[in-house]
Design a protein around this motif. Structure first.
Motif, PDB file in Angstrom:
ATOM      1  N   GLN A 171       0.838  -1.188   0.000  1.00  0.00           N
ATOM      2  CA  GLN A 171       0.000   0.000   0.000  1.00  0.00           C
ATOM      3  C   GLN A 171       0.882   1.250   0.000  1.00  0.00           C
ATOM      4  O   GLN A 171       2.008   1.213   0.494  1.00  0.00           O
ATOM      5  CB  GLN A 171      -0.897   0.010   1.234  1.00  0.00           C
ATOM      6  CG  GLN A 171      -1.801  -1.206   1.354  1.00  0.00           C
ATOM      7  CD  GLN A 171      -2.789  -1.276   0.204  1.00  0.00           C
ATOM      8  OE1 GLN A 171      -3.486  -0.300  -0.082  1.00  0.00           O
ATOM      9  NE2 GLN A 171      -2.838  -2.424  -0.465  1.00  0.00           N
ATOM     10  N   PRO A 172       0.376   2.356  -0.506  1.00  0.00           N
ATOM     11  CA  PRO A 172       1.177   3.593  -0.457  1.00  0.00           C
ATOM     12  C   PRO A 172       1.654   3.929   0.953  1.00  0.00           C
ATOM     13  O   PRO A 172       2.748   4.484   1.116  1.00  0.00           O
ATOM     14  CB  PRO A 172       0.207   4.644  -1.001  1.00  0.00           C
ATOM     15  CG  PRO A 172      -0.682   3.881  -1.927  1.00  0.00           C
ATOM     16  CD  PRO A 172      -0.867   2.536  -1.275  1.00  0.00           C
ATOM     17  N   SER A 173       0.873   3.555   1.958  1.00  0.00           N
ATOM     18  CA  SER A 173       1.289   3.826   3.344  1.00  0.00           C
ATOM     19  C   SER A 173       2.476   2.975   3.790  1.00  0.00           C
ATOM     20  O   SER A 173       3.058   3.223   4.845  1.00  0.00           O
ATOM     21  CB  SER A 173       0.116   3.593   4.295  1.00  0.00           C
ATOM     22  OG  SER A 173      -0.328   2.248   4.198  1.00  0.00           O
ATOM     23  N   ASP A 174       2.834   1.975   2.983  1.00  0.00           N
ATOM     24  CA  ASP A 174       4.024   1.178   3.285  1.00  0.00           C
ATOM     25  C   ASP A 174       5.303   1.871   2.818  1.00  0.00           C
ATOM     26  O   ASP A 174       6.407   1.382   3.114  1.00  0.00           O
ATOM     27  CB  ASP A 174       3.934  -0.205   2.603  1.00  0.00           C
ATOM     28  CG  ASP A 174       2.795  -1.050   3.136  1.00  0.00           C
ATOM     29  OD1 ASP A 174       2.218  -1.827   2.336  1.00  0.00           O
ATOM     30  OD2 ASP A 174       2.479  -0.937   4.336  1.00  0.00           O
ATOM     31  N   SER A 175       5.172   2.963   2.101  1.00  0.00           N
ATOM     32  CA  SER A 175       6.344   3.709   1.629  1.00  0.00           C
ATOM     33  C   SER A 175       7.106   4.246   2.826  1.00  0.00           C
ATOM     34  O   SER A 175       6.600   5.076   3.585  1.00  0.00           O
ATOM     35  CB  SER A 175       5.921   4.853   0.710  1.00  0.00           C
ATOM     36  OG  SER A 175       5.292   4.360  -0.446  1.00  0.00           O
ATOM     37  N   ALA A 176       8.310   3.750   3.024  1.00  0.00           N
ATOM     38  CA  ALA A 176       9.106   4.075   4.210  1.00  0.00           C
ATOM     39  C   ALA A 176      10.479   3.431   4.042  1.00  0.00           C
ATOM     40  O   ALA A 176      10.733   2.730   3.057  1.00  0.00           O
ATOM     41  CB  ALA A 176       8.433   3.554   5.481  1.00  0.00           C
ATOM     42  N   THR A 177      11.327   3.653   5.026  1.00  0.00           N
ATOM     43  CA  THR A 177      12.599   2.931   5.101  1.00  0.00           C
ATOM     44  C   THR A 177      12.439   1.786   6.092  1.00  0.00           C
ATOM     45  O   THR A 177      11.879   1.979   7.178  1.00  0.00           O
ATOM     46  CB  THR A 177      13.732   3.867   5.543  1.00  0.00           C
ATOM     47  OG1 THR A 177      13.939   4.856   4.537  1.00  0.00           O
ATOM     48  CG2 THR A 177      15.029   3.096   5.749  1.00  0.00           C
ATOM     49  N   TYR A 178      12.910   0.619   5.708  1.00  0.00           N
ATOM     50  CA  TYR A 178      12.799  -0.564   6.553  1.00  0.00           C
ATOM     51  C   TYR A 178      14.186  -0.938   7.072  1.00  0.00           C
ATOM     52  O   TYR A 178      15.119  -1.154   6.298  1.00  0.00           O
ATOM     53  CB  TYR A 178      12.155  -1.716   5.773  1.00  0.00           C
ATOM     54  CG  TYR A 178      10.695  -1.433   5.527  1.00  0.00           C
ATOM     55  CD1 TYR A 178      10.312  -0.581   4.482  1.00  0.00           C
ATOM     56  CD2 TYR A 178       9.709  -1.932   6.363  1.00  0.00           C
ATOM     57  CE1 TYR A 178       8.973  -0.263   4.273  1.00  0.00           C
ATOM     58  CE2 TYR A 178       8.369  -1.628   6.161  1.00  0.00           C
ATOM     59  CZ  TYR A 178       8.016  -0.790   5.120  1.00  0.00           C
ATOM     60  OH  TYR A 178       6.695  -0.463   4.926  1.00  0.00           O
TER      61      TYR A 178
END
Lengths: 117, 111
Positions: B80-87
């Motif tokens: 999902q777009p809300s998963d856009s992040a640094t892991y």
């Protein structure tokens, strides 16, 4: 309790000045950690407290850095004679005691972003 | 050799696809493995932890651990777009009090 709290959220200081940051952990967590994170990197461990005892310090923690947790609750991190290389996000985390029945994963605060100019 | 390596560059995935992230570690004594998500300008947030070899699923996230090969991975299904992040991958050795982090992998989910 809404989690680990850090203050201030942002700090701009002139090179050579001293700064102090505060961390309030989750209330039932007796383990407290300080990390530093620079842009594009993962957090780097600085130091660890169990209750009021500072049990581990990284080699990254130079003599200009000192951390305290006087009553086993909140902690402070002081940087003396700041340098431009100290500019980073300073993160505090806390975790449950071992054997408490929960997992000992660390929960992070929102961090204090330090800029040394 | 770094303690925790996350070498792949930014990962762009279309919405609904699977994002796959890998992490290797050097210390064979590592016993606990964590995936943190970090949004830009925010602090790391724990999303998964795994202690035993194999897979562990939690919602759309699956962590995979292979201690013999010293790697741990994270799959994000139905991105999902809300998963856009640094892991961020982190490992911990039993008896050690610190987490060792990789530098992170940026994920961008394209709507």
């Amino acid at each position: 309790d809404t989690g680990v709290s850090q203050d201030p959220r942002h700090k701009i200081t002139k090179r050579g000045q001293n700064v102090t940051f505060r961390c309030d952990p989750i209330s039932e967590h007796n383990r407290l950690y300080w990390y530093r994170q620079t842009l594009g990197q993962g957090p780097e461990f600085l130091t660890y407290f169990q209750n009021e005892a500072q049990l581990e310090k990284s080699r990254l923690l130079s003599d200009r850095f000192s951390a305290e947790r006087p009553k086993g609750s909140f902690s402070t991190l002081e940087i003396q004679r700041t340098e431009q290389g100290d500019s980073a996000m300073y993160l505090c985390a806390s975790s449950l005691p071992l054997g408490s029945g929960g997992f000992n994963e660390a929960f992070f605060g929102q961090g204090t972003r330090l800029t040394v100019v | 050799q770094k303690e925790v390596e996350q070498n792949s560059g930014p990962l762009s995935v279309p919405e609904g696809a699977i994002a796959s992230l890998n992490c290797t570690y050097s210390d064979r004594g590592s016993q606990s493995f964590f995936w943190y998500r970090q949004y830009s300008g925010k602090s790391p947030e724990l999303i998964m932890f795994i202690y035993s070899n194999g897979d562990k699923e939690d919602g759309r996230f699956t962590a995979q651990l292979n201690k013999a090969s010293q790697y741990v991975s994270l799959l994000i299904r139905d991105s999902q777009p809300s998963d856009s992040a640094t892991y961020l991958c982190a490992v911990k050795r039993d008896g050690n009090n610190r987490l060792a982090f990789g530098k992170g992998n940026q994920v961008v989910v394209i709507p």
